[in-house]
Design a protein around this motif. Structure first.
Motif, short mmCIF file in Angstrom:
data_model
loop_
_atom_site.label_atom_id
_atom_site.label_comp_id
_atom_site.label_asym_id
_atom_site.label_seq_id
_atom_site.Cartn_x
_atom_site.Cartn_y
_atom_site.Cartn_z
N VAL A 101 37.46 49.26 40.15
CA VAL A 101 37.38 49.06 38.69
C VAL A 101 35.91 49.01 38.29
N ALA A 102 35.52 49.91 37.38
CA ALA A 102 34.14 49.99 36.93
C ALA A 102 33.82 48.91 35.90
N ASP A 103 32.54 48.72 35.67
CA ASP A 103 32.07 47.81 34.62
C ASP A 103 32.70 48.21 33.29
N GLY A 104 33.33 47.26 32.62
CA GLY A 104 33.98 47.54 31.35
C GLY A 104 35.39 48.05 31.47
N GLY A 105 35.88 48.28 32.69
CA GLY A 105 37.27 48.66 32.90
C GLY A 105 38.14 47.45 33.15
N GLU A 106 39.45 47.64 33.07
CA GLU A 106 40.37 46.53 33.29
C GLU A 106 41.62 47.05 34.01
N LEU A 107 42.05 46.33 35.03
CA LEU A 107 43.23 46.68 35.81
C LEU A 107 44.18 45.51 35.87
N ARG A 108 45.43 45.78 35.55
CA ARG A 108 46.50 44.80 35.76
C ARG A 108 47.42 45.38 36.83
N TRP A 109 47.39 44.78 38.00
CA TRP A 109 48.17 45.24 39.16
C TRP A 109 49.32 44.26 39.35
N LEU A 110 50.51 44.67 38.91
CA LEU A 110 51.65 43.75 38.86
C LEU A 110 52.91 44.41 39.44
N SER A 126 44.94 45.10 51.26
CA SER A 126 44.59 45.35 49.86
C SER A 126 43.11 45.07 49.67
N ARG A 127 42.37 46.07 49.17
CA ARG A 127 40.94 45.91 48.90
C ARG A 127 40.66 46.29 47.46
N VAL A 128 40.00 45.37 46.76
CA VAL A 128 39.67 45.57 45.35
C VAL A 128 38.15 45.52 45.20
N GLU A 129 37.59 46.59 44.64
CA GLU A 129 36.15 46.65 44.38
C GLU A 129 35.93 46.62 42.87
N LEU A 130 35.20 45.60 42.40
CA LEU A 130 34.91 45.43 40.98
C LEU A 130 33.41 45.58 40.75
N ARG A 131 33.08 46.04 39.54
CA ARG A 131 31.66 46.19 39.20
C ARG A 131 31.39 45.58 37.83
N GLY A 132 30.24 44.87 37.76
CA GLY A 132 29.78 44.33 36.49
C GLY A 132 30.83 43.48 35.79
N GLY A 133 31.19 43.89 34.56
CA GLY A 133 32.14 43.14 33.75
C GLY A 133 33.57 43.63 33.88
N ALA A 134 33.95 44.12 35.05
CA ALA A 134 35.33 44.57 35.25
C ALA A 134 36.30 43.41 35.11
N GLY A 135 37.49 43.70 34.58
CA GLY A 135 38.54 42.70 34.46
C GLY A 135 39.68 43.02 35.42
N LEU A 136 40.32 41.97 35.95
CA LEU A 136 41.38 42.17 36.93
C LEU A 136 42.45 41.10 36.80
N VAL A 137 43.71 41.54 36.85
CA VAL A 137 44.85 40.66 37.10
C VAL A 137 45.60 41.27 38.27
N PHE A 138 45.60 40.60 39.40
CA PHE A 138 46.21 41.12 40.63
C PHE A 138 47.27 40.14 41.11
N ARG A 139 48.50 40.63 41.21
CA ARG A 139 49.60 39.78 41.69
C ARG A 139 50.13 40.33 43.01
N GLU A 140 50.38 39.42 43.93
CA GLU A 140 50.95 39.78 45.23
C GLU A 140 52.05 38.78 45.56
N GLU A 141 53.25 39.30 45.85
CA GLU A 141 54.40 38.45 46.18
C GLU A 141 55.08 38.98 47.43
N GLN A 142 55.39 38.08 48.34
CA GLN A 142 56.02 38.48 49.60
C GLN A 142 57.20 37.56 49.89
N VAL A 143 58.32 38.18 50.28
CA VAL A 143 59.54 37.44 50.58
C VAL A 143 59.90 37.72 52.03
N LEU A 144 60.08 36.66 52.81
CA LEU A 144 60.31 36.79 54.25
C LEU A 144 61.80 36.83 54.55
#
Length: 253
Positions: A101-110, A126-144
């Motif tokens: 996600v670049a500076d000024g971009g936004e990602l909602r990973w749901l 899972s690898r997330v690379e953010l730059r500058g003012g990037a916004g992120l909402v990242f959700r991870e759920e696992q059921v065994l």
């Protein structure tokens, strides 16, 4: 399917379209990874990941890559839960997620939940690379395990970096063959659903979020940077989702 298992990659690229919206110049998936654009919400483009086949199975290697450019807003979800299954091929399955996600971009990973079925062996990275003012909402759920079923082996690592600096780097291993104590009182304590949220916003630097409990088995903690982490345990996937949804509302997301 070959003896080596299935290899599949999905790619998404999101750009500011210059008209107050987000375009998707790259939206492609192969094999079991299909991508569908859904109705946009304001300036945000929305993409649904649709599993066209069962899996990942033993020996499979799936990869999802998403790049969000400056000024673009992207929401990625999935049509259904992902179920890791043993399959006919022996060996570990892999599921890699690479997000940029670049500076000024936004990602909602749901996406929907990942279910580790009995007899499966899956490694998620899972690898997330953010730059500058990037916004992120990242959700991870696992059921065994599915209902009444022992879980498979699941190893999951999540790394989030901002301008090359780590905000979060953690790994969890559960199920048969995992290091001893994974189901003990200091780790899962008998719970079968675990999840986390990572939220990155510039305003967290000016107004830090205080650490607090969000129920008996969930906590919100600030990270070193404009980010917060919510971790939660629950008896099942439904109750886990309720906790994480409430956390999103608490954070104004």
């Amino acid at each position: 399917m070959t003896t080596a298992g299935v290899r599949a990659t999905a790619r998404i690229s999101a750009r500011d379209d210059g008209r107050g919206g987000t375009s998707l110049p790259v939206l492609e998936g192969d094999g079991p990874l299909a991508l569908r654009r859904t109705r946009a919400s304001g300036s945000e483009a929305r993409v649904m990941l649709v599993g066209a086949m069962s899996g990942p199975l033993g020996g499979d290697h799936f990869t999802v890559r998403a790049q969000v450019h400056e000024g673009a807003r992207l929401h990625v979800g999935s049509a259904a839960a992902t179920i890791a299954l043993p399959g006919q091929n022996k060996g570990e399955a892999r599921y890699d997620v690479r997000l940029d996600v670049a500076d000024g971009g936004e990602l909602r990973w749901l996406p929907e939940q990942l279910i580790s079925a009995g007899g499966s062996d899956l490694s998620v990275s899972s690898r997330v690379e953010l730059r500058g003012g990037a916004g992120l909402v990242f959700r991870e759920e696992q059921v065994l395990g599915r209902a009444g079923e022992e879980p498979g082996r699941l190893t999951s690592r999540l790394t989030v970096r901002l301008d090359g600096r780590p905000l979060l780097d953690q790994e969890v291993a559960c199920g048969p063959g995992a290091p001893g104590g994974w189901d003990g009182p200091a780790v899962l304590a008998g719970h079968r659903a675990l999840g986390q949220l990572v939220v990155v916003r510039l305003e967290f630097e000016k107004e830090p979020v205080r650490a607090r409990l969000l129920g008996e088995h969930a906590a919100l903690v600030p990270l070193a940077g404009p980010a917060v982490l919510v971790t939660a345990l629950a008896p099942d996937g439904l109750r886990l989702r309720r906790v994480l949804d409430e956390a999103l509302r608490t954070l104004g997301c």
